[in-house]
Design a protein around this motif. Sequence first.
Motif, PDB file in Angstrom:
ATOM      1  N   GLY A  24       1.006  -1.100   0.155  1.00 17.65           N
ATOM      2  CA  GLY A  24      -0.096  -0.074   0.062  1.00 17.65           C
ATOM      3  C   GLY A  24       0.787   1.220  -0.022  1.00 17.65           C
ATOM      4  N   PHE A  25       1.861   1.268   0.799  1.00 15.87           N
ATOM      5  CA  PHE A  25       2.931   2.255   0.889  1.00 15.87           C
ATOM      6  C   PHE A  25       3.581   2.660  -0.574  1.00 15.87           C
ATOM      7  N   VAL A  26       3.991   1.628  -1.136  1.00 15.35           N
ATOM      8  CA  VAL A  26       4.793   1.503  -2.453  1.00 15.35           C
ATOM      9  C   VAL A  26       3.820   2.120  -3.377  1.00 15.35           C
ATOM     10  N   ARG A  27       2.440   1.669  -3.580  1.00 17.89           N
ATOM     11  CA  ARG A  27       1.647   2.181  -4.446  1.00 17.89           C
ATOM     12  C   ARG A  27       1.435   3.734  -4.474  1.00 17.89           C
ATOM     13  N   GLY A  28       1.428   3.899  -2.998  1.00 19.88           N
ATOM     14  CA  GLY A  28       0.960   5.436  -2.866  1.00 19.88           C
ATOM     15  C   GLY A  28       2.399   6.365  -3.152  1.00 19.88           C
ATOM     16  N   LEU A  29       3.442   5.818  -3.636  1.00 19.95           N
ATOM     17  CA  LEU A  29       4.756   6.822  -3.752  1.00 19.95           C
ATOM     18  C   LEU A  29       4.359   7.620  -4.910  1.00 19.95           C
ATOM     19  N   GLY A  30       3.788   7.090  -5.887  1.00 17.96           N
ATOM     20  CA  GLY A  30       3.859   8.041  -7.206  1.00 17.96           C
ATOM     21  C   GLY A  30       5.198   7.738  -8.107  1.00 17.96           C
ATOM     22  N   VAL A  31       5.729   6.777  -7.734  1.00 20.40           N
ATOM     23  CA  VAL A  31       7.169   6.449  -8.283  1.00 20.40           C
ATOM     24  C   VAL A  31       6.846   5.131  -9.337  1.00 20.40           C
ATOM     25  N   THR A  32       7.412   5.333 -10.343  1.00 19.35           N
ATOM     26  CA  THR A  32       7.287   4.206 -11.464  1.00 19.35           C
ATOM     27  C   THR A  32       8.014   2.883 -10.591  1.00 19.35           C
ATOM     28  N   THR A  33       7.385   1.897 -10.268  1.00 21.85           N
ATOM     29  CA  THR A  33       7.838   1.080  -9.610  1.00 21.85           C
ATOM     30  C   THR A  33       7.438  -0.487 -10.328  1.00 21.85           C
ATOM     31  N   VAL A  34       8.406  -1.406 -10.377  1.00 21.31           N
ATOM     32  CA  VAL A  34       8.383  -2.550 -10.747  1.00 21.31           C
ATOM     33  C   VAL A  34       8.664  -3.654  -9.669  1.00 21.31           C
ATOM     34  N   ALA A  35       7.696  -4.396  -9.224  1.00 22.74           N
ATOM     35  CA  ALA A  35       7.977  -5.319  -8.041  1.00 22.74           C
ATOM     36  C   ALA A  35       7.574  -6.823  -8.695  1.00 22.74           C
ATOM     37  N   ALA A  36       8.697  -7.790  -8.465  1.00 27.56           N
ATOM     38  CA  ALA A  36       8.623  -9.097  -8.724  1.00 27.56           C
ATOM     39  C   ALA A  36       7.903  -9.674  -7.501  1.00 27.56           C
ATOM     40  N   LEU A  37       6.768 -10.360  -7.755  1.00 29.27           N
ATOM     41  CA  LEU A  37       5.886 -10.852  -6.581  1.00 29.27           C
ATOM     42  C   LEU A  37       5.551 -12.468  -6.987  1.00 29.27           C
ATOM     43  N   HIS A  38       5.286 -13.157  -5.888  1.00 27.24           N
ATOM     44  CA  HIS A  38       4.925 -14.598  -6.107  1.00 27.24           C
ATOM     45  C   HIS A  38       3.455 -14.401  -5.960  1.00 27.24           C
ATOM     46  N   ASP A  39       3.117 -14.007  -5.051  1.00 31.16           N
ATOM     47  CA  ASP A  39       1.809 -13.929  -4.450  1.00 31.16           C
ATOM     48  C   ASP A  39       0.785 -13.270  -5.490  1.00 31.16           C
TER      49      ASP A  39
END
Length: 266
Positions: free
Chosen positions: A186-201
């Motif tokens: 939730g925090f990362v989504r709210g940063l407003g920064v272009t973000t790519v996150a590898a996720l298993h879930d």
Amino acid sequence: MELSIAGAGARLGGRWVVDGIDATPPPGALTGLLGPNGAGKTTLLRLVAGILQPGAGAVLVSDPGADDAAPTLPVHTLARRDRARHVALLEQSSDAAVPLSVREVVALGRIPYRTLWGTDTGAGAVDRALVAASAAHLADRPWSTLSGGERQRVHIARALAQEPSLLLLDEPTNHLDVSAQLALLGFVRGLGVTTVAALHDLNLAAAYCEHVLVLSDGRLATAGPPAEVLTPALVRDVYGVDAHVLSHPVTGRPVIAYSPPGTEDA
């Protein structure tokens, strides 16, 4: 920072680990990088970070020092210092013991900003990063005394201390309990920064990502909003698992309910 992956590929150990990836994650949003183990997620993140040079294609980013109309550049051609100021990669954490405090570990993210005299012009960046990662209470603790979850928070803080315009996260929810996973994404989504996150879930990706890229055997299987991409057919084809995709009763986002083996015919 705008990011465009144009036919990018990487050849490791005599084979194409990532092959012909074309994708444009939306600027300022959280993109989930999905796929089974060995699909090429970590290698793609290292290509995007400029650590690996593509064996084919290119990873293009907007020039951090130019205006919005400037052309994009291959990320690996940026000067290392410039790249480190604008692109932060949080790799899967190592548990190596280091004789540093948490504050000193987070301050490593400020190395690209240090002057020739060792001073940092970004006063308060370390404290802001610690607060943002909910790790301020750990600041004076020795790194070696932290739990796995605490270390993950500190790794996040170190990446944020770089003040990046492109944030790359490799399994950022590892070692975190459910509450911490939800809070982090939730925090990362709210940063407003272009973000790519590898996720298993897949359910975390469905709940928090605006866009997903799904890899299978080093190739891009599909990309798009989770509600369009995460279908029973996709889960079956990529993961080899039968599933039902439901709608969350509050958010309306997809919820993947996996079927135990042998139950689909029951």
